[in-house]
Write an enzyme that holds these catalytic residues in place. Structure first.
Site, PDB file in Angstrom:
ATOM      1  N   ASP A  50     -31.729   8.569  36.349  1.00 27.08           N
ATOM      2  CA  ASP A  50     -30.481   8.416  35.593  1.00 27.08           C
ATOM      3  C   ASP A  50     -30.731   8.696  34.112  1.00 27.08           C
ATOM      4  OD1 ASP A  50     -28.098   7.701  34.480  1.00 27.08           O
ATOM      5  OD2 ASP A  50     -27.985   5.713  35.437  1.00 27.08           O
TER       6      ASP A  50
ATOM      7  N   ASP B 262     -11.246   1.319  17.173  1.00 28.63           N
ATOM      8  CA  ASP B 262     -11.744   1.325  18.541  1.00 28.63           C
ATOM      9  C   ASP B 262     -13.053   0.572  18.560  1.00 28.63           C
ATOM     10  OD1 ASP B 262      -9.870   2.687  20.006  1.00 28.63           O
ATOM     11  OD2 ASP B 262     -10.575   4.634  19.271  1.00 28.63           O
TER      12      ASP B 262
ATOM     13  N   ASP C  95      -4.278   9.581  21.756  1.00 26.98           N
ATOM     14  CA  ASP C  95      -4.195   8.824  20.515  1.00 26.98           C
ATOM     15  C   ASP C  95      -3.171   9.435  19.564  1.00 26.98           C
ATOM     16  OD1 ASP C  95      -5.956   6.814  20.974  1.00 26.98           O
ATOM     17  OD2 ASP C  95      -7.696   7.920  20.232  1.00 26.98           O
TER      18      ASP C  95
ATOM     19  N   THR D 141     -16.207   6.813  42.786  1.00 23.93           N
ATOM     20  CA  THR D 141     -17.056   5.811  43.446  1.00 23.93           C
ATOM     21  C   THR D 141     -17.453   4.701  42.496  1.00 23.93           C
ATOM     22  OG1 THR D 141     -19.041   7.038  42.881  1.00 23.93           O
ATOM     23  CG2 THR D 141     -18.007   7.550  44.984  1.00 23.93           C
ATOM     24  N   ARG D 142     -17.513   5.008  41.207  1.00 25.32           N
ATOM     25  CA  ARG D 142     -17.908   4.072  40.155  1.00 25.32           C
ATOM     26  C   ARG D 142     -19.276   3.458  40.436  1.00 25.32           C
ATOM     27  NH1 ARG D 142     -13.308   0.133  40.371  1.00 25.32           N
ATOM     28  NH2 ARG D 142     -14.069  -0.855  38.480  1.00 25.32           N
ATOM     29  N   MET D 143     -20.139   4.265  41.043  1.00 27.91           N
ATOM     30  CA  MET D 143     -21.525   3.796  41.229  1.00 27.91           C
ATOM     31  C   MET D 143     -22.455   5.000  41.287  1.00 27.91           C
ATOM     32  SD  MET D 143     -21.626   2.758  45.241  1.00 27.91           S
ATOM     33  CE  MET D 143     -20.034   2.088  45.547  1.00 27.91           C
ATOM     34  N   SER D 144     -23.733   4.740  41.075  1.00 26.53           N
ATOM     35  CA  SER D 144     -24.719   5.804  41.242  1.00 26.53           C
ATOM     36  C   SER D 144     -25.914   5.192  41.962  1.00 26.53           C
ATOM     37  CB  SER D 144     -25.121   6.337  39.866  1.00 26.53           C
ATOM     38  OG  SER D 144     -25.780   5.317  39.134  1.00 26.53           O
TER      39      SER D 144
ATOM     40  N   PHE E 291     -23.156   9.444  39.442  1.00 21.88           N
ATOM     41  CA  PHE E 291     -22.001   8.584  39.169  1.00 21.88           C
ATOM     42  C   PHE E 291     -20.723   9.426  39.167  1.00 21.88           C
ATOM     43  CE2 PHE E 291     -18.862   6.797  36.345  1.00 21.88           C
ATOM     44  CZ  PHE E 291     -18.837   5.470  36.725  1.00 21.88           C
TER      45      PHE E 291
END
Lengths: 684, 577
Positions: free
Chosen positions: A344, A307, A521, A379-382, A375
């Site tokens: 943040d 990974d 996995d 919404t994939r934002m803060s 976050f």
């Protein structure tokens, strides 16, 4: 169980238990599992008989009594040394198991019945499927899955890592191990294993060597050793009548001595110790191998699937630059970005503030009258809503673009260019907007761990191909891949993709290793020839894998592969050494055997050993003491350095092949010089 | 020395094209002779009811081989017993005794050609032609067929099909053995070897005495005797008589004809098995060479050559050194040890012939091995004990591969890989079979030798006292177990004891090995190819070749060190002491 336990391979305690074990293992029923040493033991019994009744087989030439006794004693010691080697290896495992067992004390468990009432029962009565409550300060009674609650858990008993880890229901951090302690809060746990069958129990059994099975390669090597033993037994048995024909009556004890010298006792005595020690070395790396077979397979790994995040890179994306769009000055972008990040706590946020500070921005003070927008995956934002009504957001560029459009703003023409540029560089673009105005992009950089490139170079040298899996887009993936020096990568990789890659590689006859932690996995871990699950991962992943890394450090797969190789090399080298030794032993014993009857053969006595008795006994003693001399090598393993297979072959052939031919010539001569005067004292 | 080098040089030059030809035949590719031979073969297949398309697994292949051989043994035995009948029997030879017939028929079916009889007085022309010469073809073809099947298994291109035994048997006979034999027969006739069905001729010699001169189909037998690495002479004295081997040229022809096919088998092997996938940047020069030899084949060929040359060197120098006992008796040894050698061959042609006949397990002799110097005689003995220095038709290669597997196993471990060879993993099952196969040979030689020197009936055959007597016994059983067939001579071996024991040694030495080896190939054949990388053990390097030679000497050689030191070594030390 910490890594600092390397170093001294033997302690006083192990020594005492190993000496005891050496005698216990003399039991012929146990010995017969190791045919080579069993032959030696058989020889011991026969010479013991000869020591008591020297003429039982019709020999009655002179002073054989004392000679028989010495041969008998040396054979006894040879067997003891071999048993000792095995016991030492086991002892080291046992010492580790002891410390594990301490954590397995019988604890009380709060069993939760269906109506919600708690009953206190002994943890040993817990069954699979039971639900228990564990509060701060209490031991988790058995392996399980968190179904409710969030808590920090001290797993140092298992991992040796003192920092507590967070365990919560759902997701990849829901599995808990019996014997670990809840430090804060509480957990509701569904028990996933029956008593005596927990992860800890398996671990103890494994490191103790109790559940050790011979690996396929060990079986094959054993076949070789047994066949060598049979060939030499044929040589010895037929030598007696042929000797008689040639006018030499060979004493039985001399024939036994020759037999024991010729059969591969060195590797035969150390073989199981090497296997146990190999497992042990893996354990010392805080990796629990579910079988020796898995460790052995490591040596053959052709392809490694890694990974990106966590293994190759730190996974924390750190702010590296601010890129304003056209018409916005950099200063206002930085101010907005810093403002959005002050509250943040993520590494991204902290590093943005840090970078801003470096670039001379005054960090705004913390205030109570702001609204913090957290976050979320949706919404994939803060961001932050300031008291003056300004709304600052940072996040994925598509999400921000959508947000700005909703607010009636326009998307600057060069935003896409900025975003692509960052992606190309292997970074993650974080777009910043203030109300409906897009200001620019924060360039978050994913940093490749130091030393990765060298590691991959080492792997390449030994013929292992590395494939990086990442959810990133192809551009980012390519950049990181070239920076880290992996051979191949799979971008936008879904868990199903991994299993496809594994199957594809296996279809080409390759042995594949991979690491993983999540439940998704698990199929890939099971499909891979060597699957290493992170201890922090889910139970499903751990069950599917054939190794579990207690430190949850994915880069350790590299070391495990090297240990696997080292174990095979140690076996091969000692086999070569053992067989090469035979040349010198022949030159010691053959002339000694026949010198009396056929004096001309003394030319073959190239070591110029004093008498026939001292020659035979020197070879026999050398044969015995070489075993304990090689125990440290068997335990620690032959030094392994990555190099091309041809170079490594030449190197090991020179050290163990040529060395194996020369060493006994020197050793036997030295022993002869020491024992010859002693033997003449007792009239031999 | 010059003659030796020239012979070896010619060998190298012709072995490659013959190897390529054998490769094409083994893989059913087109050859120049197809238009004629295809018709012939198809005719044979039709008559015998063989379906050439019908492939066999290893078990069926082995079973076909053993049953076919068993049938031939049965028929051959009857012919030997009834040869007194007046069919092609101008010299009025009587029927052969039971135990001798048993020994002879096993001996020829197993490609050994150990002879406990003298051809001129013991066999009728019918037996010489329909048993001896016939079996020289079929036993060689059987060995070669087994080898081809073995290599097909190792190559593993097909997971189930090892080829069809009957097809291989026929194709080998019609395309390789027959044409080559005809050429060699003609060459030998040119050199003066008789080829007729006349009665023996009685002539008056210069000294005025009467002497029988043997006649018969000698040249025909002589050619297949060498080409099929058989070795059984038409006459008791084998290739040392001028009737079988009249000149230096015929000697070289015979040398080359026994060397050519075992050598070519290795070339064929190299071409058939999977070549290590060489990277694309290999210069063209290397590629061209590769296509001639096959890299894996080269390793085996070079390893065999090293052991061969070491043996030849020792044998030659031991013979050149002469015999000190004769020097003391006032005889010059400046030409080397000429006792038991033909004047027309001298030491170098004799030493070469001795080393070749035992390395390539033919068993034909052009000098008496019994009168070689002790060390000179140890070399043929040792090479039969190894039984893998090119070896008999196909079989030597198969034996060598056993040691390659062993070397691969040990060297593979030393670089940290579980062992693999030719892209296939070598696992427990293969190791078990390989180990078993390696045990058989020393077991047969040592156990029978021990019995011989410990029993009255065995001891009765030994004509020399002491060390040399032991060498005789060892030689007889090594020769039998290795299916070589040469005799140390001097052993009174036509007795019940020797006929039966050597018969058993030949039988087990041949069939047990072939069955086990084909089982190994069958097991490897079914495996999946594994990936090759920089970490894989390379078996086409100098290091590996040297390791292989050392493993052969240590495993196969050291096993016999005690008996060799009691036999030839003790004799040598006594002689020179």
């Amino acid at each position: 169980m910490s890594k600092s336990k390397k170093g001294n391979f033997i302690t006083g305690k192990i020594l005492t238990s190993a000496i005891k074990g050496a005698f216990v293992k003399l039991n012929p029923l146990y010995m017969i599992k190791n045919p080579v040493m069993f032959v030696v033991e058989l020889g011991f019994f026969i010479t013991l008989l000869l020591s008591i009744f020297p003429s039982i087989f019709g020999d009655n030439s002179g002073n054989l009594g004392a000679y028989n006794i010495i041969v008998c004693v040396v054979l006894f010691i040879t067997v003891l040394f071999a048993n000792f080697a095995e016991s030492v290896a086991e002892g080291r495992g046992k010492a580790q198991a002891e410390s594990l067992k301490k954590t397995q004390k019988d604890t009380k468990a709060r069993l939760l019945s269906e109506d919600g009432s708690e009953t206190i029962i002994s943890s040993s009565e817990l069954k699979k499927g039971d639900i228990v409550m564990v509060y701060a300060g209490e031991l988790i009674p058995n392996d399980g899955e968190v179904i409710e609650g969030i808590a920090s858990v001290d797993e140092s008993a298992i991992t040796g890592e003192s920092a507590p880890v967070v365990r919560e229901s759902g997701g990849d951090f829901c599995s808990v191990t019996g014997g670990t302690t809840v430090v804060s809060d509480w957990l509701k746990i569904r028990i996933t294993s029956n008593p005596g069958d927990s992860f800890l129990d398996h671990m103890i059994a494994l490191v103790e060597g109790a559940s050790r099975k011979k690996t396929p390669n060990e079986i094959a090597l054993n076949t070789l050793l047994v066949s060598l033993t049979i060939i030499f037994m044929i040589v010895i048995v037929t030598l007696y009548p042929i000797g008689v024909y040639s006018g030499v009556q060979l004493p039985i004890s001399t024939l036994i001595a020759l037999a024991v010298c010729l059969i591969p006792t060195t590797i035969g005595g150390l073989l199981s110790a090497i296997g146990i020690a190999g497992m042990d070395r893996v354990t010392r790396f805080n990796v629990i191998a579910m079988s020796g077979k898995a460790v052995e397979a490591c040596g053959d790994v052709d392809t490694m699937i890694l990974d990106k995040t966590g293994t190759i890179t730190f996974g924390n994306r750190l702010a590296a630059d601010f890129l304003p769009v056209k018409g916005i000055d950099k200063q206002s972008l930085i101010e907005a970005a810093v403002m959005a990040s002050v509250y943040d706590e993520t590494p991204e946020g902290k590093s943005t503030v840090e970078l801003g500070r470096k670039l001379g921005i005054k960090i705004p003070e913390l205030r109570k009258d702001v609204v913090i927008i957290e976050f979320t995956a949706q919404t994939r934002m803060s961001g932050i809503n300031l008291p003056n009504g300004t709304k600052i957001r940072k996040g994925a560029s598509e999400a921000i673009a959508e947000y700005v459009k909703q607010q009636g703003g326009i998307i600057p023409d060069d935003l896409k260019k900025q975003v692509d540029e960052v992606s190309t560089l292997g970074g993650t673009p974080l777009t910043v907007c203030s109300d409906n105005r897009i200001l620019g992009v924060i360039y978050l950089k994913d940093t490749v761990k130091p030393g990765m490139r060298e590691r991959f170079d080492r792997l390449r040298a030994i013929g292992i191909k590395t494939i990086m899996c990442t959810g990133d887009n192809p551009l980012t993936a390519a950049t990181i891949a070239s920076e880290a020096g992996v051979d191949d990568f799979i971008a936008e990789c879904k868990p199903e993709d991994k299993i496809d890659v594994i199957k594809r590689e296996q279809g080409k006859g390759k042995i594949v290793a991979m690491t993983g932690d999540g439940t998704n996995d698990a199929p890939a871990l099971a499909q891979a020839n060597v699957g290493i699950a992170m201890n922090s991962g889910t139970t499903a992943a751990k069950e599917a894998a054939n190794m579990v890394d207690l430190d949850s450090d994915p880069t350790k797969i590299l070391e495990v592969v090297e240990i696997g190789k080292q174990m095979l090399i140690t076996r091969g080298s000692l086999t070569t050494f053992s067989i090469a030794n035979d040349i010198a032993k022949y030159f010691a014993i053959i002339p000694a055997m026949f010198m009396l009857g056929i004096p001309q053969l003394k030319v073959l006595n190239i070591m110029n050993l004093s008498t026939q008795y001292s020659a035979i006994l020197s070879a026999l003693i050398f044969n015995a003491i070489i075993i304990p001399c090689l125990i440290p090598l068997a335990m620690k393993g032959v030094k392994y350095r990555p190099m091309s297979s041809s170079k490594m072959l030449i190197r090991n052939l020179l050290i163990y092949g040529l060395g194996g031919i020369i060493t006994p010539f020197v050793g036997i001569k030295i022993i002869d010089l020491i024992i010859a005067p002693l033997l003449s004292l007792i009239g031999l | 020395m010059f003659q030796i080098l020239m012979t070896l040089l010619i060998f190298i030059i012709i072995v490659i094209p013959i190897g390529m030809y054998m490769y094409r035949i083994a893989t059913y590719q087109k050859t120049f002779a197809d238009p004629v031979l295809n018709r012939l073969d198809n005719g044979i297949f039709k008559v015998c009811g063989i379906d050439p398309q019908n492939g066999m697994g290893w078990k069926k292949y082995v079973l076909s081989l053993v049953l076919t051989n068993a049938f031939m043994v049965f028929v051959g035995y009857i012919i030997l017993r009834i040869q007194f009948l007046p069919i092609f029997n101008p010299n009025g030879i009587s029927g052969m005794e039971e135990s001798l017939s048993f020994n002879t028929i096993i001996s020829f079916m197993t490609n050994t050609n150990l002879q406990h009889y003298a051809g001129e007085s013991g066999l009728s022309y019918l037996s010489q032609m329909s048993v001896i010469t016939f079996m020289m073809f079929t036993s060689a073809a059987s060995g070669y067929a087994a080898c081809v099947a073995f290599v097909r298994g190792l190559a593993g291109k097909d997971k189930k099909n090892m080829g069809n035994f009957y097809v291989d048997l026929v194709r080998v006979t019609t395309r390789i053995l027959l044409p080559l034999s005809i050429i060699v027969t003609l060459l030998l006739v040119w050199q003066g070897v008789p080829q007729n069905l006349s009665q023996n001729v009685t002539v008056k010699t210069l000294e005025g005495t009467m002497q029988d001169i043997a006649m018969g189909p000698i040249a025909a037998l002589e050619s297949i005797k060498h080409i099929g690495t058989n070795g059984g002479g038409f006459l008791g004295a084998n290739s040392s008589t001028p009737l079988e081997n009249p000149t230096i040229i015929s000697n070289i022809i015979e040398l080359l004809s026994m060397m050519i096919l075992p050598g070519a088998c290795v070339i064929m092997f190299g071409k058939m098995v999977r070549d290590r996938k060489s990277s694309n940047n290999v210069p063209n020069a290397i590629k061209a060479r590769k296509s001639l030899f096959g890299r894996e084949g080269r390793t085996v060929f070079v390893a065999m050559s090293i052991i061969f040359l070491i043996g030849l060197f020792v044998c030659y120098y031991a013979e050149m050194a002469g015999n000190p006992a004769l020097v003391n008796a006032g005889l010059s040894q400046s030409m080397g040890n000429m006792e038991g050698k033909e004047v027309r061959f001298g030491v170098s042609q004799s030493a070469l012939f001795t080393t070749v006949t035992t390395s390539f397990t033919t068993g034909t002799v052009n000098n008496m091995h019994d009168t070689l110097t002790p060390l000179g005689g140890m070399i043929p003995l040792l090479h039969m004990m190894l039984n893998l220095v090119f070896g008999g038709k196909g079989v030597g290669l198969m034996n060598m591969i056993m040691y390659v597997i062993l070397t691969v196993f040990i060297c593979g471990l030393m670089i940290g890989r579980t062992p693999e060879y030719l892209g296939k993993k070598i696992e427990g099952k293969e190791m078990k079979l390989t180990a078993l196969c390696i045990i058989i040979h020393p077991l047969l030689i040592l156990a029978f030798s021990a019995i011989a020197v410990a029993t009255k009936s065995g001891l009765a055959g030994i004509t020399n006292e002491g060390f040399h007597g032991l060498s005789q016994v060892l030689y007889e059983y090594s020769s039998s177990a290795a299916n070589n067939g040469s005799g140390f001579e001097g052993l009174a071996d036509n007795t019940l004891f020797w006929n039966i024991t050597t018969g058993l040694a030949m039988f087990f030495g041949r069939y047990l090995s072939i069955v086990i080896q084909l089982a190994i190939a069958g097991s490897i054949m079914r495996k999946q190819f594994v990936n090759e990388s920089a970490g894989t053990l390379r078996t086409d390097t100098t290091t590996f070749t040297i390791a292989l030679v050392l493993i052969v000497y240590i495993f196969a050689g050291l096993t016999f060190f005690p008996v060799l030191s009691l036999g030839p070594v003790a004799e040598h030390l006594t002689l020179w002491g």
